[in-house]
Design a protein around this motif. Structure first.
Motif, mmCIF file in Angstrom:
data_model
loop_
_atom_site.group_PDB
_atom_site.id
_atom_site.type_symbol
_atom_site.label_atom_id
_atom_site.label_comp_id
_atom_site.label_asym_id
_atom_site.label_seq_id
_atom_site.Cartn_x
_atom_site.Cartn_y
_atom_site.Cartn_z
ATOM 1 N N THR A 1 27.235 -7.030 19.687
ATOM 2 C CA THR A 1 25.859 -7.441 19.406
ATOM 3 C C THR A 1 24.870 -6.282 19.361
ATOM 4 O O THR A 1 23.821 -6.384 18.727
ATOM 5 N N LYS A 2 25.216 -5.153 20.016
ATOM 6 C CA LYS A 2 24.276 -4.040 20.101
ATOM 7 C C LYS A 2 24.808 -2.770 19.460
ATOM 8 O O LYS A 2 24.224 -2.251 18.498
ATOM 9 N N PHE A 3 25.918 -2.244 19.981
ATOM 10 C CA PHE A 3 26.369 -0.915 19.564
ATOM 11 C C PHE A 3 26.954 -0.880 18.150
ATOM 12 O O PHE A 3 26.650 0.021 17.372
ATOM 13 N N LEU A 4 27.776 -1.858 17.788
ATOM 14 C CA LEU A 4 28.374 -1.860 16.457
ATOM 15 C C LEU A 4 27.328 -2.040 15.353
ATOM 16 O O LEU A 4 27.328 -1.265 14.383
ATOM 17 N N PRO A 5 26.426 -3.018 15.451
ATOM 18 C CA PRO A 5 25.392 -3.136 14.418
ATOM 19 C C PRO A 5 24.522 -1.887 14.306
ATOM 20 O O PRO A 5 24.153 -1.475 13.196
ATOM 21 N N ARG A 6 24.221 -1.270 15.462
ATOM 22 C CA ARG A 6 23.396 -0.055 15.434
ATOM 23 C C ARG A 6 24.150 1.098 14.795
ATOM 24 O O ARG A 6 23.585 1.886 14.027
ATOM 25 N N GLU A 7 25.467 1.201 15.091
ATOM 26 C CA GLU A 7 26.288 2.248 14.484
ATOM 27 C C GLU A 7 26.297 2.113 12.965
ATOM 28 O O GLU A 7 26.107 3.097 12.232
ATOM 29 N N ILE A 8 26.498 0.899 12.476
ATOM 30 C CA ILE A 8 26.551 0.670 11.035
ATOM 31 C C ILE A 8 25.202 0.974 10.398
ATOM 32 O O ILE A 8 25.126 1.597 9.331
ATOM 33 N N GLN A 9 24.120 0.576 11.049
ATOM 34 C CA GLN A 9 22.784 0.819 10.512
ATOM 35 C C GLN A 9 22.485 2.313 10.422
ATOM 36 O O GLN A 9 21.942 2.800 9.420
ATOM 37 N N VAL A 10 22.838 3.056 11.475
ATOM 38 C CA VAL A 10 22.625 4.508 11.463
ATOM 39 C C VAL A 10 23.474 5.149 10.376
ATOM 40 O O VAL A 10 22.989 5.958 9.580
ATOM 41 N N TRP A 11 24.750 4.795 10.339
ATOM 42 C CA TRP A 11 25.680 5.405 9.388
ATOM 43 C C TRP A 11 25.228 5.160 7.949
ATOM 44 O O TRP A 11 25.328 6.021 7.080
ATOM 45 N N LYS A 12 24.713 3.953 7.671
ATOM 46 C CA LYS A 12 24.239 3.622 6.323
ATOM 47 C C LYS A 12 23.134 4.564 5.863
ATOM 48 O O LYS A 12 23.006 4.847 4.671
ATOM 49 N N SER A 13 22.328 5.033 6.797
ATOM 50 C CA SER A 13 21.150 5.836 6.441
ATOM 51 C C SER A 13 21.445 7.322 6.334
ATOM 52 O O SER A 13 20.561 8.109 6.015
ATOM 53 N N LEU A 14 22.700 7.737 6.615
ATOM 54 C CA LEU A 14 23.047 9.157 6.614
ATOM 55 C C LEU A 14 23.857 9.526 5.375
ATOM 56 O O LEU A 14 24.805 8.839 5.014
ATOM 57 N N LYS A 15 23.466 10.616 4.751
ATOM 58 C CA LYS A 15 24.193 11.123 3.586
ATOM 59 C C LYS A 15 24.108 12.640 3.607
ATOM 60 O O LYS A 15 23.070 13.230 3.292
ATOM 61 N N HIS A 16 25.225 13.286 4.006
ATOM 62 C CA HIS A 16 25.235 14.743 4.148
ATOM 63 C C HIS A 16 26.659 15.236 3.956
ATOM 64 O O HIS A 16 27.618 14.545 4.334
ATOM 65 N N PRO A 17 26.842 16.437 3.390
ATOM 66 C CA PRO A 17 28.198 16.955 3.147
ATOM 67 C C PRO A 17 29.052 17.093 4.401
ATOM 68 O O PRO A 17 30.289 17.082 4.299
ATOM 69 N N ASN A 18 28.418 17.219 5.566
ATOM 70 C CA ASN A 18 29.176 17.408 6.802
ATOM 71 C C ASN A 18 29.183 16.178 7.701
ATOM 72 O O ASN A 18 29.406 16.264 8.905
ATOM 73 N N ILE A 19 28.952 15.026 7.094
ATOM 74 C CA ILE A 19 29.028 13.751 7.802
ATOM 75 C C ILE A 19 29.955 12.830 7.020
ATOM 76 O O ILE A 19 29.874 12.738 5.795
ATOM 77 N N VAL A 20 30.856 12.159 7.723
ATOM 78 C CA VAL A 20 31.741 11.191 7.083
ATOM 79 C C VAL A 20 30.894 10.110 6.416
ATOM 80 O O VAL A 20 30.014 9.512 7.044
ATOM 81 N N ASN A 21 31.134 9.869 5.136
ATOM 82 C CA ASN A 21 30.370 8.872 4.394
ATOM 83 C C ASN A 21 30.734 7.451 4.805
ATOM 84 O O ASN A 21 31.905 7.129 5.000
ATOM 85 N N PHE A 22 29.711 6.621 4.922
ATOM 86 C CA PHE A 22 29.893 5.182 5.131
ATOM 87 C C PHE A 22 29.829 4.509 3.771
ATOM 88 O O PHE A 22 28.918 4.772 2.982
ATOM 89 N N TYR A 23 30.795 3.617 3.469
ATOM 90 C CA TYR A 23 30.814 2.936 2.182
ATOM 91 C C TYR A 23 30.378 1.477 2.284
ATOM 92 O O TYR A 23 29.485 1.040 1.580
ATOM 93 N N GLN A 24 30.994 0.716 3.157
ATOM 94 C CA GLN A 24 30.586 -0.675 3.319
ATOM 95 C C GLN A 24 31.210 -1.267 4.577
ATOM 96 O O GLN A 24 32.129 -0.678 5.157
#
Length: 254
Positions: free
Chosen positions: A60-83
């Motif tokens: 309810t807290k950590f997983l949704p927050r992880e996905i939300q953060v990951w969605k907003s990050l786009k950088h060559p040295n960060i693993v890309n989130f797709y869906q």
């Protein structure tokens, strides 16, 4: 159990255009597989979170927050989130595949990295973390196990399970609300976390980066986490460089 799990996972992924591949590993709540995405004709990593094994707070807290953060990050040295795909019993998190594996595994296998390689990887880590911090976000679980390598041997920061939005803009970084939640692994966190004190999460990330650099160059962690009291004393005293480390440059040490 593993075969039964793979059968169910494969059936779900097929509906979304993914062909299940080899098993990559598992954590407390999740199993990770490689898969082939037919639309893009490329391989990806899929973290399958098993809801029945996960704690309620994680779901309810950590997983949704992880996905939300990951969605907003786009950088060559960060693993890309797709869906992400959610079903009744599982959450499927589709990520960029890092075929080089963990930096920690490479150090365990080959030992300490030379200064050229450590310098390259640490620079890439700094660039990725500078980007994350510039968006007012913190990682809070930096360690060598969460640094992956792509096919060209470049660093990819992964695992944003403890990450969060800690500031709204760059100007507010000077007035950060201190964190009180324990995050990270003993050997990588600053002493104030071990002491149960409120801490600056941005500076905590920086401390963890220093531990990572030391370990890259020496092949071992700077502090022994097998005993918490001894660990805290070592942290306060600072890392030790022995005669074995005389090849490490002064610039790297400081």
């Amino acid at each position: 159990m593993a075969n039964a799990q793979a059968t169910v996972v494969s059936a779900i992924l097929e509906k979304h255009g993914y062909q299940l591949g080899r098993y990559l590993g598992k954590g407390a709540y999740a199993i990770v597989w490689e898969a082939y995405f037919k639309t893009w004709q490329t391989n990806v990593a899929i973290k399958v979170v098993l809801k029945e094994k996960a704690e309620a707070e994680f779901l309810t807290k950590f997983l949704p927050r992880e996905i939300q953060v990951w969605k907003s990050l786009k950088h060559p040295n960060i693993v890309n989130f797709y869906q992400s795909i959610e079903t009744t019993n599982r959450v499927y998190v589709v990520l960029e595949l890092a075929p080089g594996g963990e930096v920690m595994d490479m150090i365990r296998t080959k030992g300490a990295c030379d200064e050229k390689m450590s310098g390259k990887w640490f620079e890439q880590l700094c660039q990725g973390m500078a980007y994350i911090h510039s968006k007012g976000m913190v990682h809070r679980d930096l360690k060598l196990e969460n640094l992956l390598l792509d096919k060209n041997n470049n660093i990819k920061i992964s695992d944003f399970g403890f990450s969060k939005q800690a500031a709204t803009d760059l100007e507010s970084l000077n007035h950060v609300k201190l964190s009180e939640t324990y995050c990270g692994s003993y050997a990588y966190v600053p002493p104030e976390i071990l002491q149960g004190l409120p801490y600056n999460p941005f500076l905590s990330d920086v401390w963890s980066m220093g531990v990572i650099l030391y370990t890259m160059r020496t092949g071992k962690l700077p502090f022994d986490d097998s005993n918490l009291r001894r660990l805290l004393r070592q942290m306060i005293k600072g890392p030790i460089f022995s005669q074995k480390h005389k090849s490490i440059s002064h610039e790297c040490k400081i």
